[in-house]
Design a protein around this motif. Sequence first.
Motif, PDB file in Angstrom:
ATOM      1  N   UNK A  10      36.381  42.321  35.645  1.00 13.69           N
ATOM      2  CA  UNK A  10      37.528  43.041  36.192  1.00 13.69           C
ATOM      3  C   UNK A  10      38.713  42.742  35.300  1.00 13.69           C
ATOM      4  N   UNK A  11      39.350  43.788  34.818  1.00 11.95           N
ATOM      5  CA  UNK A  11      40.553  43.575  34.032  1.00 11.95           C
ATOM      6  C   UNK A  11      41.722  43.855  34.956  1.00 11.95           C
ATOM      7  N   UNK A  12      42.199  42.824  35.572  1.00 12.34           N
ATOM      8  CA  UNK A  12      43.153  42.969  36.657  1.00 12.34           C
ATOM      9  C   UNK A  12      44.585  43.092  36.179  1.00 12.34           C
ATOM     10  N   UNK A  13      45.403  43.614  37.064  1.00 13.36           N
ATOM     11  CA  UNK A  13      46.845  43.514  36.863  1.00 13.36           C
ATOM     12  C   UNK A  13      47.481  43.414  38.242  1.00 13.36           C
ATOM     13  N   UNK A  14      48.793  43.266  38.267  1.00 18.88           N
ATOM     14  CA  UNK A  14      49.470  42.967  39.527  1.00 18.88           C
ATOM     15  C   UNK A  14      49.331  44.086  40.555  1.00 18.88           C
ATOM     16  N   UNK A  15      49.032  45.298  40.100  1.00 20.94           N
ATOM     17  CA  UNK A  15      48.972  46.421  41.040  1.00 20.94           C
ATOM     18  C   UNK A  15      47.560  46.770  41.474  1.00 20.94           C
ATOM     19  N   UNK A  16      46.595  46.096  40.882  1.00 24.22           N
ATOM     20  CA  UNK A  16      45.217  46.525  41.110  1.00 24.22           C
ATOM     21  C   UNK A  16      44.595  45.757  42.280  1.00 24.22           C
ATOM     22  N   UNK A  17      43.979  46.507  43.209  1.00 21.14           N
ATOM     23  CA  UNK A  17      43.304  45.844  44.331  1.00 21.14           C
ATOM     24  C   UNK A  17      41.965  45.284  43.843  1.00 21.14           C
ATOM     25  N   UNK A  18      41.558  44.168  44.441  1.00 22.99           N
ATOM     26  CA  UNK A  18      40.232  43.645  44.092  1.00 22.99           C
ATOM     27  C   UNK A  18      39.407  43.494  45.362  1.00 22.99           C
ATOM     28  N   UNK A  19      38.089  43.420  45.167  1.00 23.82           N
ATOM     29  CA  UNK A  19      37.183  43.270  46.306  1.00 23.82           C
ATOM     30  C   UNK A  19      37.415  41.959  47.026  1.00 23.82           C
ATOM     31  N   UNK A  20      37.207  41.982  48.317  1.00 23.50           N
ATOM     32  CA  UNK A  20      37.394  40.780  49.135  1.00 23.50           C
ATOM     33  C   UNK A  20      36.459  39.657  48.658  1.00 23.50           C
ATOM     34  N   UNK A  21      35.226  40.039  48.243  1.00 20.29           N
ATOM     35  CA  UNK A  21      34.262  39.013  47.815  1.00 20.29           C
ATOM     36  C   UNK A  21      34.765  38.301  46.558  1.00 20.29           C
ATOM     37  N   UNK A  22      35.366  39.082  45.667  1.00 19.88           N
ATOM     38  CA  UNK A  22      35.878  38.488  44.432  1.00 19.88           C
ATOM     39  C   UNK A  22      37.064  37.580  44.780  1.00 19.88           C
ATOM     40  N   UNK A  23      37.948  38.083  45.646  1.00 17.88           N
ATOM     41  CA  UNK A  23      39.112  37.297  46.052  1.00 17.88           C
ATOM     42  C   UNK A  23      38.667  35.970  46.647  1.00 17.88           C
TER      43      UNK A  23
END
Length: 471
Positions: A10-23
């Motif tokens: 996942x190439x994340x940024x401050x605006x991107x939602x992530x999956x609960x499992x990853x969180x």
Amino acid sequence: IISDLIPFKIFGNADKAIDIEVAEKICEKHGFKLERDKREKGGGVHKVEEVIVEPVAQVVEEVEEDKLELRAPIITFMGHVDHGKTSLLDALRKTQVTAGEAGGITQHIGAYCIFHNGKPITFIDTPGHAAFSAMRARGANVTDIVVLVIAADDGIMPQTKEALSHAKAAGVQLMVALNKCDLPTANVMRVKSQLQDIGLAPVDWGGEIEVMEVSAKTGLGLDNLLETMSLQAEVLELKADPKASPRATVIESSMVAGKGPVATVIIGQGTLKVGQPFICGPLWGKVKAIINDRGESIKSVLPGMPCEVIGFSDMPHVGDEVVVMNSERDVKKLSEERLEEIRQKKLSVPRRSTLEHLFASIEDSNKKALKIVLKCDVQGSVEAVSKCLTDIQSDKCNLDILHKEVGAINESDVLLASASDAIIIGFNVKVENKALTVAKRETVQIKLYSIIYELIDQVKEAMAGLLDPIT
Ligand code: GDP
């Protein structure tokens, strides 16, 4: 956090939602426990801002490169029934029994370790791909090297191909042992050419696969087999930190009269010691005793080694991880929290891919490929359907056929799909009863078709994001 997300692709940024499992995993890494906001309802994707994080006492250590030491490789034997997996495991184990020790090995704990030129090699003694994939379905990739056992008189059979698909999907190192070479009917050349045909060209034919001629019956080639395993392990540079906080994976568990729940584990990192409190899935425990594969009671175990652990609060699941924590109070508290979460079904069934949800899951997560296990009625349809499927063009996602074969959909197919988050497509085939039960339990989608263009159209539409999600 952005760099923590990279291993999840996942190439994340401050605006991107992530999956609960990853969180959840990221929180755990930093010593936090993730809880869903009580105000929030329904499933789906959750923004990190919508969850409350509470610290728990779990110790999570960063792995430091300079503290890593070589560990024993972990080997699993797979192959067609009756090709000699069990006999080979037994024969290898017997090479360790010197005259003085005869009868000394009594313990079957599901794994054992033998020494070759002073170096340990660990074998998982539950041959078969069902156990392998059941473990992987729970997120445990314990095996480093799969040895595909093929009887030299029989050649490649359906389960050989199944096993190969399981090993490939797991991305582990592969070697081939041609067993029963003592038989006059053994035909090494024929099997090597079959291997070449399925993309496993042997090293002596200019390929990359180590193919060894052995016999579990006479002991022929066993030393060479061990030597090759050692060499492959050296190339893989398998390392672990023996001083890190201990973690181990459960590979077998049972209830033993007089001992209570007993589990065989393989140590992933750290040194597991008697007296340490641990959490294992929702269970807690304290290491009361450690028993090695010779039935001896020992005080501690190093990474890569198998042992039996006594001291679980209940019987753990195969594939669950034993994680040592600082105090008994902490493990009991965390266990209570996890049990409560299970009661409230918060940690319930994992979300798996379905054809209908493919597009949604591509858009909001890291899934970039539709993974398929394909079963058809005849070889002609296997070839036709897989060709049509791989010809589908999509700029949104790729298509990856993990396994294709003739025959009814069986348990092995479901376990492979479950472990790899794939869907199963059947063309003019039935589903075995056992496979149906497992598919339900593992929430694996099975789609059956009898008209080829319907099959292709539906996959095409799914890959273009045109299918309506069904709920
Ligand atoms: P598995 O189902 O793959 O675990 O196979 P087994 O280890 O149970 O072996 C199946 C049969 O093949 C048994 O009857 C064994 O005695 C026989 N067998 C296994 N290895 C050899 C071998 O190297 N040579 C011969 N001749 N027979 C073998």
